[in-house]
Design an enzyme around this catalytic site. Sequence first.
Site, PDB file in Angstrom:
ATOM      1  N   ARG A 193      31.960  46.257  34.110  1.00 22.71           N
ATOM      2  CA  ARG A 193      33.254  45.730  33.271  1.00 22.71           C
ATOM      3  C   ARG A 193      33.083  44.263  33.137  1.00 22.71           C
ATOM      4  NH1 ARG A 193      38.556  49.077  34.496  1.00 22.71           N
ATOM      5  NH2 ARG A 193      39.492  46.841  33.971  1.00 22.71           N
ATOM      6  N   ARG A 249      53.226  47.772  33.247  1.00 18.18           N
ATOM      7  CA  ARG A 249      52.729  46.692  34.172  1.00 18.18           C
ATOM      8  C   ARG A 249      53.539  45.613  34.134  1.00 18.18           C
ATOM      9  NH1 ARG A 249      46.557  48.172  33.691  1.00 18.18           N
ATOM     10  NH2 ARG A 249      45.540  46.536  34.675  1.00 18.18           N
ATOM     11  N   LYS A 261      42.398  53.688  42.095  1.00 15.27           N
ATOM     12  CA  LYS A 261      43.329  54.716  41.295  1.00 15.27           C
ATOM     13  C   LYS A 261      42.474  55.808  40.664  1.00 15.27           C
ATOM     14  CE  LYS A 261      45.682  51.453  38.925  1.00 15.27           C
ATOM     15  NZ  LYS A 261      45.181  50.311  39.215  1.00 15.27           N
ATOM     16  N   ARG A 267      42.881  38.794  37.354  1.00 17.22           N
ATOM     17  CA  ARG A 267      43.850  39.993  37.158  1.00 17.22           C
ATOM     18  C   ARG A 267      44.739  39.991  38.419  1.00 17.22           C
ATOM     19  NH1 ARG A 267      39.690  43.903  36.662  1.00 17.22           N
ATOM     20  NH2 ARG A 267      41.057  45.236  35.872  1.00 17.22           N
ATOM     21  N   ARG A 287      31.436  47.592  41.171  1.00 19.01           N
ATOM     22  CA  ARG A 287      32.001  48.572  40.533  1.00 19.01           C
ATOM     23  C   ARG A 287      31.119  48.651  39.282  1.00 19.01           C
ATOM     24  NH1 ARG A 287      38.009  49.755  38.395  1.00 19.01           N
ATOM     25  NH2 ARG A 287      37.920  47.980  37.383  1.00 19.01           N
TER      26      ARG A 287
END
Length: 216
Positions: free
Chosen positions: A158, A88, A13, A169, A123
């Site tokens: 992260r 969410r 996203k 998650r 990432r």
Amino acid sequence: MKIILFGKPNSGKGSRLNEIQKKTKEPIPVLAAGDILRKEVGEGTEIGKLAEQYMSQGLLVPDEVINNMMINKIRQTQGVIVLDGYPRTVQQANAMLEAGEYPDIVIELYVDDEVALDRAKDRTVCKKCGRTYTIVNEGYRPKREGICDDCGSPLVRRKDDEPETARKRQAVYAKDTYPVLDLMQAKGIEVITIDNSTEDASEEFEKLFLSVINKR
Ligand code: AMP
């Protein structure tokens, strides 16, 4: 006009939004719940201290905390606004709708779980502006290793991208977040899904996004 950008963690996203910002005359305001929370954590606020306990475990921060924070911010923003990471849960979606904040469209970016987990592995995120980079994907590497192209700040990993938390998650997304799509559809809100693992995804997203905002 409110656009909800929907998708599991690491579905891309942030990268799609970063691309689209370069195609519009003016920057599009984005309210990314995760970025707002990370800022609160960084500043050591009450919300930040509470949120960190959940975020570090890959769990969702309680609905009432998020609803207050996000609905206030939505109300402070005029014109086109993109919501990333909110709502969410079904409870959050209902709270938003009950507050009279109806989205014009929901755009879902879909990728398989394995693709998303693979992206989480490499990432990196800019500590200052939040722009994300991946090493595996040539188009998303920083020009200088470890440094953000946009603001020159260091890139960091992260903690919640580490494999165990990333998997957690995803499970939370499947159980608590995915049902939001059904609710939106049941409320008559348009939901469009783009397969964000194909080569055409960037172009497809751009075409859709620009046609939506040009309709206003
Ligand atoms: P993100 O950057 O969107 O992946 O969000 C990072 C973390 O922030 C999530 O794993 C949650 O712990 C928390 N978070 C972000 N958005 C929400 C939300 N709408 N409701 C509850 N927790 C959230």
